[in-house]
Design an enzyme around this catalytic site. Structure first.
Site, PDB file in Angstrom:
ATOM      1  N   LYS A 190       0.950  -1.006   0.016  1.00 56.11           N
ATOM      2  CA  LYS A 190       0.145   0.104   0.087  1.00 56.11           C
ATOM      3  C   LYS A 190       0.909   1.210  -0.104  1.00 56.11           C
ATOM      4  CE  LYS A 190      -4.026   2.000   2.519  1.00 56.11           C
ATOM      5  NZ  LYS A 190      -4.825   1.645   3.808  1.00 56.11           N
ATOM      6  N   SER A 230      -9.782   1.824   2.704  1.00 61.11           N
ATOM      7  CA  SER A 230      -8.594   2.619   2.062  1.00 61.11           C
ATOM      8  C   SER A 230      -7.312   1.911   1.287  1.00 61.11           C
ATOM      9  CB  SER A 230      -7.979   3.565   2.916  1.00 61.11           C
ATOM     10  OG  SER A 230      -7.099   2.784   4.036  1.00 61.11           O
ATOM     11  N   SER A 251      -9.825  -0.673   6.911  1.00 62.00           N
ATOM     12  CA  SER A 251      -9.534  -0.491   5.184  1.00 62.00           C
ATOM     13  C   SER A 251      -8.663  -1.545   4.734  1.00 62.00           C
ATOM     14  CB  SER A 251      -8.238   0.732   5.647  1.00 62.00           C
ATOM     15  OG  SER A 251      -8.999   1.857   5.773  1.00 62.00           O
TER      16      SER A 251
END
Lengths: 433, 433
Positions: free
Chosen positions: B78, B153, B177
């Site tokens: 990420k 996210s 997330s």
């Protein structure tokens, strides 16, 4: 200033009681007769309760059951601390008519130590103020000059001791509320390390900063009372008479600078400490951290009350509560980290010195109601030297050091938690009691 | 949805590498070739770095030095987690051109376990959003329907795994997330207990709620990756191949109700759990507590940045930061007490049941940019089932449970910290991988 207990130490009172010169009932009557209504120190006087407790103390003494140095001694309790059956108003119209059913934990200790409660002393509303002149009971007046404030928030406790109505009083100290009125009224005030004296049954102001403390005529009497309460906590009813503390070589002391102080006050309080090493702390930064934490915790206690019945607050206190409620959560989080950093900085200082010495209050008592002083607004000026030690939970002692134009000035001693004996030793530098 | 790694388990990949059927370099090339730019899953692809790492993995394998089940396996990271030498933009214009010099601690674990990093995956700006469609890199698209959001996210990590570009990706999970995009994209996502995988080198969203987690094709692969990272933490470079977990009698499970859920989603995810006991939790209250704590901590990170350069934020995230900054400190203090109460309530529930079962997300993936859903605003709806387990720091696993009109729905398992093995056992109830 002409009450019976002016200049009488707990040691003298204890000797008088033990020798039979005085009875506890006699001392209670002297306390009741010494209360000067013009000072507005008491929110409630419990004459009958005091006489009954004194008779019990005399009865116990008669059969040789002494509870220790507070046995038969008249005391006053701040109007923020629950005493079963006595009105406890927090200095606020919000608590008009409030009569708790149970004693606060510290009051249970006081009774276990044999003390005789004569009444409740006026507090700044909800203990949220350092001036002692904002209360539903009206302003407390300084025994040294009645046009002057007593300081607060344990305003009545300081005035009651200073005027000789009682030799000892309980107060609370969240940012200096024992030490400031002690300094301004010319008595001694001691705030133990955080958590040592229990706060159950004390109306909260700011939970991580609140302390129960004692006010008395001298540092030595603060020590005696503190030790008696601690002993009562350990073994209720089994307090022993106190001997003198060992003096030894005396603690290593340093003078602390870091906040403004009236030059005349500094001259008086620093005189016995001219030769000390000087250390500097950013007391203004510590004050800002203190305010952020206190504001968060005060609002936590008061926000619904301020919403529901704002008219029951004194306007100045309502304004402070509303400002406190606006403290952002992120500011509080940073204050917690700042507190850790200050704790580390002061711990390092207290590796090199046993006791830090500094003024207890930056200015002598201003006139009642005065809000502008030489260093800005009076309320924050008054806590500038004391609130850092609430922030860090350290033991701190304020002792009378002399006067400026007839108004008392106090010197303050700070040390590590658990090392508070050094404060009382250090206090002997100022004067022998 | 036709990337090389769709339907290929870590066990299959490991067997293929060990048997010599595939090389790590071959798998890296397949990963690079499987990246579908139309999904916008990657913020940066590191083809040369991936090839170099794969060659090193092959060289080690050639001399018999296997690092464990992630050896030679392509992974994505990420865009909130530092990888030395790769651009790490936090999904924000604020970090344009940012290239960290050191790996985050979790990336060091990944490398120690032998994984091959192929690139950085798009995050919702600063990980502060559950939809995955607000980033300086643009919205991530759902591999099951490109007009739909991926969830966030860890948006790109979920889309990259779901589309078969990589078999494994690192994400972060502060309110769901990892688990929300996993559920919406039809992959598995696992959030370990708080503090087990290190967050050093991960840009903070909300420090007491932040977790590093893993996304993979199945619960079993999440388990394998999690154990490999933990093993690498204990003894870097010494990860061992994983066997099957013992099943035993299977964990005692309860179905949890307490927040709205789309009836079709509930039908799909609850089907295998019809016979379970039902427990009720006030998930809306837990959400409110979560938001107060998260807001305080987010503002602590962002308040100066939002003051200094508001124009560099995506407008929706800027608005959220500004709202967060207004959270009063007293609200935060209460949220801390509420968190303790919820922790006690859930601990009691987890005395009676080993695993709590519930939806991972209340709704299937809405269209990109959609903000109103059947239960109110989409962003809070998406975290309603996941954020309570960040609040309490409990391990939680989201597993694909089927589809609703072609869009994935996920079922979530929650247990005590340290008991996470039970989650993977429970996941076998849904399907055998």
């Amino acid at each position: 200033m002409n009450g019976f207990f002016v200049g009488r130490s707990l040691a003298e009172l204890g000797a008088g009681l033990r020798s039979g010169r005085w009875s506890a009932l006699f001392l209670a009557e002297r306390a009741l007769a010494s209360i000067d209504p013009g000072l507005n120190a008491f929110s409630h006087v419990d004459a009958e309760g005091a006489r009954a407790a004194a008779r019990r103390a005399d009865e116990e003494a008669g059969r040789g059951a002494w509870r220790g140095p507070l046995h038969g001694v008249p005391v006053a309790v701040k109007d923020l601390i629950d005493v079963a059956g006595l009105p406890c108003g927090m200095g606020s119209a919000h608590f008009a008519g409030n009569v708790p059913e149970r004693d606060a934990a510290c009051v249970r200790l006081l009774r276990a130590a044999g003390a005789v409660i004569v009444g409740m002393t006026v507090t700044h509303e909800f203990a949220y103020g350092s001036t002692g002149d904002v209360s539903v009971n009206g302003p407390v007046r300084n025994p040294h000059d009645r046009s002057r404030m007593s300081g607060g928030s344990s305003a009545g406790s300081a005035a009651a001791v200073a005027s000789g109505a009682v030799p000892l009083a309980l107060g609370t100290d969240t940012g200096g509320s024992v030490r400031i009125p002690a300094a301004l009224c010319g008595v001694a005030g001691f705030k133990p390390p955080h958590g040592v004296l229990p706060v159950d049954g004390v109306f909260p102001l700011s939970v991580s900063l609140d302390h129960v403390g004692v006010l008395a005529g001298s540092a030595e009497d603060c020590r005696t009372a503190y030790r008696a309460l601690r002993d009562a906590a350990d073994a209720p009813g089994a307090g022993a008479p106190e001997g003198d503390a060992p003096v030894g070589d005396g603690p290593r002391m340093a003078w602390v600078e870091g906040a403004p102080v009236d030059a005349r006050v500094e001259g008086v309080v620093r005189a016995p400490f001219k030769g000390l090493a000087v250390e500097r702390l950013d007391l203004a930064a510590m004050w800002r951290t203190f305010v952020a934490i206190q504001s968060a915790e005060v609002a936590d206690v008061h926000v619904e009350r301020a919403e529901r019945a704002p008219e029951l607050y004194q306007p100045e206190v309502l304004g402070r509560v509303r400002t406190a409620a606006e403290t952002p959560a992120w500011r509080y989080l940073r204050a917690l980290r700042e507190r850790e950093a200050f704790a580390a900085e002061v711990a390092a200082l207290l590796e090199r010195h046993d006791v830090l010495v500094m003024p207890a209050a930056a200015i002598p008592a201003p006139p009642v109601g005065e809000r502008e002083g030489p260093f800005g607004p009076v309320p924050p000026t008054l806590i500038s030297w004391t609130c850092p030690w609430n922030l860090l939970g350290l033991p701190a002692l304020s002792v009378p050091a002399g006067t400026v134009d007839g108004l008392p000035a106090g010197v303050q001693f700070v040390t590590r938690a658990g090392a508070e004996e050094a404060l009382f030793t250090a206090a002997r530098t100022v004067r022998r009691d």
